[in-house]
Motif scaffolding. Structure first.
Motif: not given
Length: 399
Positions: A37-43
């Motif tokens: 989820a955090e990597l997705l948030r960072r694009g």
């Protein structure tokens, strides 16, 4: 097999996907989902990998591709079972090699458990950057197999056993649920008229807690018993007898097979009684609550004792081994803790001091750093790997 994920946002550093491998227990799965989820948030682009038996992994991230490959668990089985497990692992490595050819990931991140092993072995064969995350204070068996071949290791505890000397290790902490981070904003307050005790033992309770805790609390003085407000999670077969034990002792208690709002209950409690799995200890530390910990006696490599001792050494917990978890010993511990509100406050502050609420962000930072280093010329990459700083020093092979 799902198609590789495509997203509309622009990646900051990683234009290839990062594959995250986990499975088995929630202790492996949740940190992987939090990092995804955090990597997705960072694009960034992310793919999830587990074995063909795995359940639950990725259910909170339904838009991500989930790849299932064969895997086996050779430990604790007869010889025939071990051989079949090795065959399954070999089949999984072949499938993982095909998956790597299809997705062309920038890096592979493993979270322990045998479902992660085939992908990690395949990534090693392809010489891809590998990061492993260890949730416990003892490196798990799969992580131990891969550790000496990994590019970097992320640990949850500053002192972690079985780490190889040659591989850079960074203390990131163990990611906790967003609800726990919200509950961490609630400050600890000393007991007043009521003393709130939360008893949890994993997702289904623990028999030893049902056997001992009610009787130990019943052995306290009448004045203390009248102030107790107990919330205890039990196995279904133990619910009625535990409920009856508290009623007979005149102790106000709420008994259930599962608490969906453990975050709120942790924030409101004056003392938590719990096993010492990686997730439980991380949540107790982040919220900052005094704890009486009972490590599961049969945990692999006794990792729950190592987790509990890490919190105890900081001053945030009292640890009682399961074979010493008797009514008399526990009643004495309760009398000491509940009779000294200032001690409870000190323990709460000590627990909070070792909590790592930014563990997910730190883990994502490490993934980005790993990929950046892998793309540097060799001398720069070597320099980056051998550099140290205060926040990346891990005490290795601690007892």
């Amino acid at each position: 097999m799902s198609a590789p994920l495509t997203i509309t946002t622009t990646p900051r550093l990683i234009d290839q996907p990062v594959l995250l491998a986990a499975g088995g227990t929630g202790g492996h799965v949740f940190p992987a989902e939090a990092l995804a989820a955090e990597l997705l948030r960072r694009g960034h682009r992310v793919g999830l990998v587990t074995d063909t038996r795995g359940k639950g992994f990725g259910q909170n991230l339904s838009d991500l591709p989930l790849y299932r490959i064969p895997a086996g668990t050779p430990t604790g089985r007869a010889l025939t079972g071990k051989l079949l497990a090795v065959v399954d692992i070999a089949r999984g490595v072949v499938a993982a090699l095909a998956l790597l050819a299809l997705t062309k990931p920038a890096a592979v991140v493993g979270f322990g458990g045998y479902p992660a092993l085939p992908l990690l072995l395949a990534a090693r064969l392809r010489r891809l950057p590998i990061l492993i995350h260890e949730q416990n204070a003892v490196l798990g068996r799969v992580n131990r197999l891969i550790a000496s071949r990994a590019s970097r290791i992320a640990t949850s505890f500053p002192a972690t056993r079985f780490l190889p000397d040659a591989i850079p290790a960074t203390v990131t902490g163990n990611p906790v649920r967003p609800a726990i981070l919200t509950a961490a904003d609630v400050p600890y307050t000393e007991p007043g008229t009521a003393i709130r005790i939360l008893v949890i033992g994993g997702s289904q309770g623990a028999r030893v807690l049902s056997d001992v805790v009610p009787a130990a609390l019943a052995a306290l003085s009448p004045d203390l018993r009248r102030r107790l407000r107990v919330q205890q999670q039990c196995r279904p077969e133990d619910l009625e007898r535990v409920r009856a034990a508290y009623a007979a002792a005149g102790i106000e208690a709420e008994i259930a097979g599962f608490f969906a709002d453990v975050d709120k209950r942790l924030a409101a409690t004056h003392l938590v009684v719990s096993r010492s799995g990686a997730g439980s200890t991380a949540e107790i530390a982040v919220i900052g609550r005094p704890a009486l910990l009972v490590p599961y006696a049969h945990a692999t490599d006794d990792h729950q004792t190592a987790n509990a001792q890490a919190l105890a050494h900081a001053g945030g917990a009292v640890v009682i081994a399961q074979d010493k978890f008797t009514v008399e010993r526990v009643a004495a511990a309760f009398a000491d803790l509940l009779g000294d509100p200032e001690q409870l406050s000190r323990m709460a502050a000590a627990a909070r001091s070792v909590g790592r609420p930014l563990a997910t962000q730190a883990l994502a930072d490490l993934v980005e750093r790993l990929v950046t280093e892998a793309r540097q010329p060799a001398p720069a990459a070597v320099a980056a790997k051998t550099s140290t700083s205060k926040d990346t020093v891990v005490k290795r092979n601690a007892a």
